[in-house]
Design a protein around this motif. Structure first.
Motif, PDB file in Angstrom:
ATOM      1  N   PRO A 158       0.820  -1.081  -0.050  1.00  0.00           N
ATOM      2  CA  PRO A 158       0.047   0.012   0.018  1.00  0.00           C
ATOM      3  C   PRO A 158       1.034   1.744  -0.458  1.00  0.00           C
ATOM      4  CG  PRO A 158      -0.896  -1.977   1.782  1.00  0.00           C
ATOM      5  CD  PRO A 158       0.119  -1.912   0.767  1.00  0.00           C
ATOM      6  N   GLY A 159       0.570   2.053  -0.810  1.00  0.00           N
ATOM      7  CA  GLY A 159       1.147   3.398  -1.065  1.00  0.00           C
ATOM      8  C   GLY A 159       2.759   3.206  -1.094  1.00  0.00           C
ATOM      9  N   LYS A 160       2.396   1.840  -2.132  1.00  0.00           N
ATOM     10  CA  LYS A 160       4.284   1.760  -2.253  1.00  0.00           C
ATOM     11  C   LYS A 160       4.537   1.460  -4.463  1.00  0.00           C
ATOM     12  CE  LYS A 160       6.889   0.592   1.295  1.00  0.00           C
ATOM     13  NZ  LYS A 160       7.819   0.268   2.511  1.00  0.00           N
ATOM     14  N   GLU A 161       5.272   2.090  -4.358  1.00  0.00           N
ATOM     15  CA  GLU A 161       5.421   1.851  -6.227  1.00  0.00           C
ATOM     16  C   GLU A 161       5.746  -0.397  -6.158  1.00  0.00           C
ATOM     17  OE1 GLU A 161       7.471   5.747  -8.435  1.00  0.00           O
ATOM     18  OE2 GLU A 161       8.523   3.497  -8.325  1.00  0.00           O
ATOM     19  N   ARG A 162       5.247  -0.544  -7.769  1.00  0.00           N
ATOM     20  CA  ARG A 162       5.595  -1.938  -7.646  1.00  0.00           C
ATOM     21  C   ARG A 162       7.239  -1.996  -7.753  1.00  0.00           C
ATOM     22  NH1 ARG A 162       1.247  -4.432 -12.230  1.00  0.00           N
ATOM     23  NH2 ARG A 162      -0.545  -3.955 -11.188  1.00  0.00           N
ATOM     24  N   GLU A 163       7.855  -3.688  -7.753  1.00  0.00           N
ATOM     25  CA  GLU A 163       8.521  -3.859  -6.780  1.00  0.00           C
ATOM     26  C   GLU A 163       8.885  -5.045  -7.515  1.00  0.00           C
ATOM     27  OE1 GLU A 163      11.416  -3.878  -2.859  1.00  0.00           O
ATOM     28  OE2 GLU A 163       9.720  -4.925  -2.540  1.00  0.00           O
ATOM     29  N   PHE A 164       9.835  -5.222  -8.198  1.00  0.00           N
ATOM     30  CA  PHE A 164      10.210  -7.164  -8.434  1.00  0.00           C
ATOM     31  C   PHE A 164      10.861  -8.123  -6.987  1.00  0.00           C
ATOM     32  CE2 PHE A 164      12.622  -9.421 -11.558  1.00  0.00           C
ATOM     33  CZ  PHE A 164      13.670 -10.602 -10.701  1.00  0.00           C
TER      34      PHE A 164
ATOM     35  N   PRO B 279       6.752  -8.944   8.486  1.00  0.00           N
ATOM     36  CA  PRO B 279       5.926  -7.844   7.605  1.00  0.00           C
ATOM     37  C   PRO B 279       5.963  -7.096   6.664  1.00  0.00           C
ATOM     38  CG  PRO B 279       5.920  -8.127  10.368  1.00  0.00           C
ATOM     39  CD  PRO B 279       7.220  -9.109   9.266  1.00  0.00           C
ATOM     40  N   GLU B 280       7.304  -6.531   6.640  1.00  0.00           N
ATOM     41  CA  GLU B 280       8.143  -6.060   4.881  1.00  0.00           C
ATOM     42  C   GLU B 280       7.268  -6.674   4.275  1.00  0.00           C
ATOM     43  OE1 GLU B 280       9.591  -6.706   7.932  1.00  0.00           O
ATOM     44  OE2 GLU B 280      11.370  -6.863   7.263  1.00  0.00           O
ATOM     45  N   ASP B 281       7.069  -7.934   3.755  1.00  0.00           N
ATOM     46  CA  ASP B 281       6.817  -9.228   3.028  1.00  0.00           C
ATOM     47  C   ASP B 281       5.271  -8.278   2.732  1.00  0.00           C
ATOM     48  OD1 ASP B 281       8.547 -11.193   4.183  1.00  0.00           O
ATOM     49  OD2 ASP B 281       9.076 -10.177   2.232  1.00  0.00           O
ATOM     50  N   THR B 282       4.310  -7.987   3.079  1.00  0.00           N
ATOM     51  CA  THR B 282       3.305  -6.896   3.253  1.00  0.00           C
ATOM     52  C   THR B 282       2.142  -6.937   2.435  1.00  0.00           C
ATOM     53  OG1 THR B 282       2.359  -8.028   5.554  1.00  0.00           O
ATOM     54  CG2 THR B 282       1.127  -6.572   4.113  1.00  0.00           C
ATOM     55  N   ALA B 283       2.394  -7.520   0.601  1.00  0.00           N
ATOM     56  CA  ALA B 283       1.612  -6.592  -0.413  1.00  0.00           C
ATOM     57  C   ALA B 283       1.049  -7.056  -1.238  1.00  0.00           C
ATOM     58  CB  ALA B 283       2.758  -6.823  -1.160  1.00  0.00           C
ATOM     59  N   VAL B 284       0.328  -6.647  -1.961  1.00  0.00           N
ATOM     60  CA  VAL B 284      -0.740  -8.381  -3.382  1.00  0.00           C
ATOM     61  C   VAL B 284       0.577  -8.746  -4.292  1.00  0.00           C
ATOM     62  CG1 VAL B 284      -1.959  -7.560  -4.838  1.00  0.00           C
ATOM     63  CG2 VAL B 284      -2.497  -6.881  -3.316  1.00  0.00           C
ATOM     64  N   TYR B 285       0.785  -9.635  -4.791  1.00  0.00           N
ATOM     65  CA  TYR B 285       1.455  -9.674  -5.096  1.00  0.00           C
ATOM     66  C   TYR B 285       1.337 -10.314  -6.587  1.00  0.00           C
ATOM     67  CZ  TYR B 285       5.586 -10.661  -1.464  1.00  0.00           C
ATOM     68  OH  TYR B 285       5.655 -10.795  -0.815  1.00  0.00           O
ATOM     69  N   TYR B 286       1.838 -10.325  -7.753  1.00  0.00           N
ATOM     70  CA  TYR B 286       1.760 -10.071  -9.478  1.00  0.00           C
ATOM     71  C   TYR B 286       2.100 -11.218 -10.094  1.00  0.00           C
ATOM     72  CZ  TYR B 286      -1.180  -5.952  -8.361  1.00  0.00           C
ATOM     73  OH  TYR B 286      -1.900  -4.948  -7.358  1.00  0.00           O
TER      74      TYR B 286
ATOM     75  N   GLY C 264      -0.565 -11.349 -13.721  1.00  0.00           N
ATOM     76  CA  GLY C 264      -2.402 -11.531 -13.355  1.00  0.00           C
ATOM     77  C   GLY C 264      -2.787 -10.560 -12.404  1.00  0.00           C
ATOM     78  N   GLN C 265      -4.362 -11.125 -11.929  1.00  0.00           N
ATOM     79  CA  GLN C 265      -4.996  -9.934 -10.770  1.00  0.00           C
ATOM     80  C   GLN C 265      -4.169  -9.155 -10.263  1.00  0.00           C
ATOM     81  OE1 GLN C 265      -5.473 -13.467 -10.957  1.00  0.00           O
ATOM     82  NE2 GLN C 265      -5.874 -14.222  -8.596  1.00  0.00           N
ATOM     83  N   GLY C 266      -3.510 -10.716  -9.574  1.00  0.00           N
ATOM     84  CA  GLY C 266      -3.537 -10.061  -8.351  1.00  0.00           C
ATOM     85  C   GLY C 266      -3.450 -11.433  -6.564  1.00  0.00           C
ATOM     86  N   THR C 267      -2.364 -11.451  -5.799  1.00  0.00           N
ATOM     87  CA  THR C 267      -2.891 -12.362  -4.304  1.00  0.00           C
ATOM     88  C   THR C 267      -2.655 -11.284  -3.240  1.00  0.00           C
ATOM     89  OG1 THR C 267      -3.026 -14.209  -3.510  1.00  0.00           O
ATOM     90  CG2 THR C 267      -1.128 -13.875  -4.651  1.00  0.00           C
ATOM     91  N   GLN C 268      -3.124 -11.954  -2.727  1.00  0.00           N
ATOM     92  CA  GLN C 268      -2.998 -10.833  -1.183  1.00  0.00           C
ATOM     93  C   GLN C 268      -2.395 -11.628  -0.711  1.00  0.00           C
ATOM     94  OE1 GLN C 268      -3.607  -7.339  -0.161  1.00  0.00           O
ATOM     95  NE2 GLN C 268      -1.764  -8.075   0.997  1.00  0.00           N
ATOM     96  N   VAL C 269      -0.626 -11.071   0.288  1.00  0.00           N
ATOM     97  CA  VAL C 269      -0.372 -11.640   1.111  1.00  0.00           C
ATOM     98  C   VAL C 269      -0.093 -10.975   2.565  1.00  0.00           C
ATOM     99  CG1 VAL C 269       1.824 -12.864   2.006  1.00  0.00           C
ATOM    100  CG2 VAL C 269       1.517 -13.124  -0.450  1.00  0.00           C
ATOM    101  N   THR C 270      -0.330 -11.374   3.465  1.00  0.00           N
ATOM    102  CA  THR C 270      -0.116 -10.218   4.347  1.00  0.00           C
ATOM    103  C   THR C 270       0.329 -10.792   5.089  1.00  0.00           C
ATOM    104  OG1 THR C 270      -2.804  -9.699   4.153  1.00  0.00           O
ATOM    105  CG2 THR C 270      -1.650  -9.289   6.354  1.00  0.00           C
ATOM    106  N   VAL C 271       1.583 -10.481   6.211  1.00  0.00           N
ATOM    107  CA  VAL C 271       2.220 -10.915   7.500  1.00  0.00           C
ATOM    108  C   VAL C 271       2.022  -9.928   8.892  1.00  0.00           C
ATOM    109  CG1 VAL C 271       4.608 -11.906   8.103  1.00  0.00           C
ATOM    110  CG2 VAL C 271       3.559 -11.621   5.492  1.00  0.00           C
TER     111      VAL C 271
END
Length: 121
Positions: A41-47, A88-95, A112-119
């Protein structure tokens, strides 16, 4: 039309593991690199990670080395991301992504549409 369908996201405690999977709708997926890109949230996409069609070339985001493992099964047109020792910093939507365009590591042709990962901590 290329479709990428992710699965395997969810909520996990810090230190836990998740395995993401992404199925490509085309039989020629083996001819293309595939990868994972995340967006918090609030960040750019990250490889996060990528793997060549033959699995000979693999790359990881530095902060995931030793914790994440990418693999693919070309017979199933599927790429996986095994994530261990999650933080916790791995929390993101993974595409899931297919067909690397570059030059940015986050620039791919199909998504893809993305899948939520919450740590949780």
């Amino acid at each position: 039309q290329v479709q990428l369908v992710e699965s395997g996201g969810g909520l996990v405690q810090a230190g836990g593991s998740l395995r993401l999977a992404c199925v490509a709708s085309i039989r020629t997926a083996r001819s293309y690199a595939m990868g994972w890109v995340r967006q918090a949230p609030g960040k750019e996409r990250e490889f996060v990670s990528s793997i060549s069609g033959s699995s000979e070339r693999i790359a990881y985001l530095d902060s995931t080395k030793g914790r994440f493992t990418i693999s693919r099964d070309n017979a199933k047109n599927t790429v996986y991301l095994q994530m261990n020792s999650l933080k916790p910093e791995d929390t993101a939507v993974y595409y899931c992504a297919l067909d690397f365009i570059g030059p940015s590591k986050s620039n791919w042709r199909y998504w893809g549409q993305g899948t939520q990962v919450t740590v949780s901590s």
